[in-house]
Design an enzyme around this catalytic site. Structure first.
Site, short mmCIF file in Angstrom:
data_model
loop_
_atom_site.label_atom_id
_atom_site.label_comp_id
_atom_site.label_asym_id
_atom_site.label_seq_id
_atom_site.Cartn_x
_atom_site.Cartn_y
_atom_site.Cartn_z
N ASP A 142 1.08 14.80 10.41
CA ASP A 142 1.12 14.65 8.95
C ASP A 142 -0.29 14.81 8.37
O ASP A 142 -0.75 13.99 7.58
CB ASP A 142 1.71 13.30 8.56
CG ASP A 142 2.23 13.29 7.11
OD1 ASP A 142 2.37 14.38 6.52
OD2 ASP A 142 2.49 12.20 6.58
N GLY A 166 7.85 3.54 3.39
CA GLY A 166 8.44 4.68 4.08
C GLY A 166 9.83 4.36 4.55
O GLY A 166 10.37 3.27 4.28
N GLY A 167 10.42 5.31 5.28
CA GLY A 167 11.80 5.14 5.70
C GLY A 167 12.01 4.04 6.73
O GLY A 167 13.10 3.51 6.85
N THR A 221 3.70 -0.55 4.35
CA THR A 221 2.30 -0.79 4.68
C THR A 221 1.71 -1.68 3.60
O THR A 221 1.92 -1.43 2.42
CB THR A 221 1.52 0.53 4.77
OG1 THR A 221 2.16 1.39 5.73
CG2 THR A 221 0.09 0.28 5.23
N LEU A 277 0.83 -1.21 0.00
CA LEU A 277 0.00 0.00 0.00
C LEU A 277 0.86 1.26 0.00
O LEU A 277 0.56 2.24 -0.66
CB LEU A 277 -0.93 -0.01 1.21
CG LEU A 277 -2.05 1.03 1.25
CD1 LEU A 277 -2.98 0.86 0.05
CD2 LEU A 277 -2.84 0.90 2.55
N LYS A 329 0.91 -2.67 9.02
CA LYS A 329 2.08 -1.79 9.02
C LYS A 329 3.26 -2.57 9.57
O LYS A 329 3.20 -3.16 10.65
CB LYS A 329 1.81 -0.55 9.88
CG LYS A 329 0.73 0.35 9.32
CD LYS A 329 0.51 1.57 10.19
CE LYS A 329 1.72 2.46 10.21
NZ LYS A 329 1.48 3.70 11.00
#
Length: 570
Positions: free
Chosen positions: A139, A19-20, A24, A16, A41
């Site tokens: 965010d 990231g760092g 996901t 999905l 996640k």
């Protein structure tokens, strides 16, 4: 990971997001009837150090506990499970079926005040709950807000960046600090968050930027800012009531101390504003309808010409504005011999709520935004470029306003704006309570810039948007930014015609930021107006160094200037 079974329950279907610190996935729970989909996640660590792993484990558990706590809210995904396998950590959350708000906030398409206030209120109500639990989201952006398909409600997702308020001052290890370093998204992230010092007002700032995006149709990172204060310059891009403008300005102040300090403050103010709008609507004696208009600009015989095209306006072919050389067939007549007698038509698609351009020629097809339109039609947006033969056009604005029901718009006349490369001002149109007197036009070496009367048009408060340059009943605007230039300063550029450049901002904007260094996003030496002349100094990557008539030097994007017409210069 695709196809892998985790914890004996969750089969990985697809990625999905990445990231760092992990990925996901969409997974399905094979132990439940119907194999419902969930969001998984995956938090990775890059160290085998026992102390770092234990720290990661604690942070992971804290996030899981917080997510479970926040999941009590109907508009936040529920935590379904969390577990550890092979020293890697996993969270399983409710999967929200719907679409991100970013698919509704499209560039050049602008919301009404009512739509914007409704969105702000709904997200603020979620944020009030989040902040009451001691959590900062950090965010807030359209991609992290899902419009749920089942009930059309907004759902706030992606709490991977959460930070407990009560731990904000605690001493963290270097690895922990790196985990929380500069979490956020460009344009929505305030200055203090870039220093890893988020506050509740940081979320308020991000949501305020979403409100500005909705009203203007401009991405937050594309806004200009005041070089002295850092405040966002946006009011010239839209019609907005003074009350809503005041709320959004306080939400998006550069310094966190100048913003609303709590979500509750914003909610109380916006709810009162929403009630006043509802009351005004109930008392209104004239029902209104929303009509869209498009502003088309082009150069002809050394002059800039402007034509406004209004939805449902009178024309030779109702609902369509045709462009070509034949005055008997066309509403906009262009004498360029490379333009066909009947070349194209522009019309408003009521179902798609957009303006379109349709090709009327099998030979000599138009070019729209760099694409050859051999047949059919293409949508137009703010900044769209059109080429008919060798004649270039540009869509400088698309707006929508409210008019009394039954209003029949008259055809807009062609507008003479002056000599080639005029200096166009950025005009701010605000709600006024007293009659506006029309000042005489000001002359400064070329004809005054006089925009047309709009023939009985009376836009109501709460309109969708406004063009960057617009007018009310024959208002006259003149840009006096160059009045102080002496002949000596002008000759500095005139004596070097090969290096002469004219400011031509991209994307339908009327200002370009002069930066002290290339690649600098924050601050500016000054704002350069459309049509202002400068000297080319040198290029560096995407940037060009220029020299102004007063000797000031700085950098702007290379696509924001173009060569001067030497024969017309000074």
């Amino acid at each position: 990971m695709i196809g892998q079974l985790l914890a004996g329950h969750y089969k990985v279907l697809e990625v999905l997001a990445e990231g760092g610190f992990g990925q996901t996935y969409i997974v399905e729970d094979i132990h439940l009837p119907g194999n419902p989909k969930c969001v998984l996640k995956h938090l990775k660590t890059t160290s085998t150090d026992p102390e770092i792993l234990e720290t990661a484990r604690k942070l992971f558990r804290k996030e899981a506990e917080t997510q479970q706590q926040l999941g009590d809210h109907d508009q936040i995904p529920r935590l379904l499970a969390y577990f550890e396998e092979s020293q890697e950590f996993y969270l399983v959350q409710e999967y929200i079926i719907g679409h991100p708000l970013s698919s509704e906030l499209l560039p050049g398409e602008k919301w009404t005040e009512t739509q914007t206030i409704k969105m702000l209120l709904e997200v603020l109500e979620i944020l009030e709950f989040v902040h009451s639990q001691g959590v900062i989201h950090r965010d807030i952006k359209p991609d992290n807000i899902i419009r749920r398909a089942s009930d059309n409600k907004l759902v706030l997702i992606d709490f991977g960046a959460i930070k407990q308020l009560r731990n904000q001052k605690s001493v963290r290890s270097r690895w922990q600090q790196n985990l929380t370093l500069v979490v956020g998204t460009r344009g929505y992230m305030p200055s203090e968050q870039t220093r890893s010092l988020p506050r509740p007002s940081s979320d308020i700032y991000a949501l305020g930027m979403m409100g500005l995006q909705a009203l203007t149709g401009v991405y937050p990172h594309e806004f200009q800012d005041d070089p002295n204060t850092g405040e966002i310059l946006w009011e010239h891009l839209t019609f907005v009531s003074e009350e809503l403008a005041a709320v959004l300005k306080q939400m998006t102040r550069y310094h966190f101390k100048d913003r609303y300090q709590t979500v509750t403050e914003v909610l109380l103010t916006l709810r009162e504003l929403a009630r006043s709008i509802d009351t005004s609507a109930e008392k209104a004696t004239i029902s209104t309808t929303t009509l869209h208009d498009l502003t088309l600009e082009w150069q002809e015989a050394g002059e800039i010409k402007i034509r406004k095209i209004l939805e449902k306006q009178q024309s030779k072919n109702p609902g369509k504005i045709r462009i070509g050389r034949d005055p008997l067939l066309c509403d906009i007549v262009v004498p360029d011999p490379t333009v066909s007698a009947l070349h194209v038509e522009i019309f408003f698609h009521s179902e798609k709520q957009r303006f379109y351009l349709r090709n009327l020629r099998q030979k000599n097809p138009p070019i729209v935004d760099g694409q050859l339109l051999l047949a059919g039609e293409m949508p137009l947006s703010i900044g769209s470029s059109l080429r008919l033969g060798q004649q270039d056009f540009k869509v400088s604005a698309i707006t929508c306003k409210e008019y009394p029901n039954g209003y029949v718009p008259r055809e807009y006349s062609l507008v003479h704006v002056g000599t080639q490369n005029p200096v166009l001002p950025t005009a701010r149109i605000r709600k006024v309570k007293k009659p506006i007197k029309t000042p005489p036009p000001f002359q400064f070496g070329s004809p005054a810039i006089i925009l047309p009367s709009l023939h009985k048009i009376s836009p109501a408060v709460g309109v969708c948007v406004a063009a960057v340059v617009t007018t009310i009943s024959g208002l006259v605007f003149s840009n006096t930014s160059n009045l102080g230039n002496t002949n000596t300063q002008q000759n500095l550029i005139a004596q070097q015609p090969r290096l002469c450049r004219v400011v031509s901002p991209s994307g339908g904007r009327y200002l370009a930021k002069l930066r002290p260094e290339p690649q600098t996003e924050v601050g500016a030496l000054k704002q350069l107006s459309l049509g202002e002349k400068v000297l080319f100094v040198r290029a560096k990557g995407d940037f060009v160094k220029v020299k102004l008539s007063d000797g000031t030097q700085g950098w702007i994007f290379g696509d924001e200037i173009q060569p001067c017409d030497d024969s017309k210069a000074f």
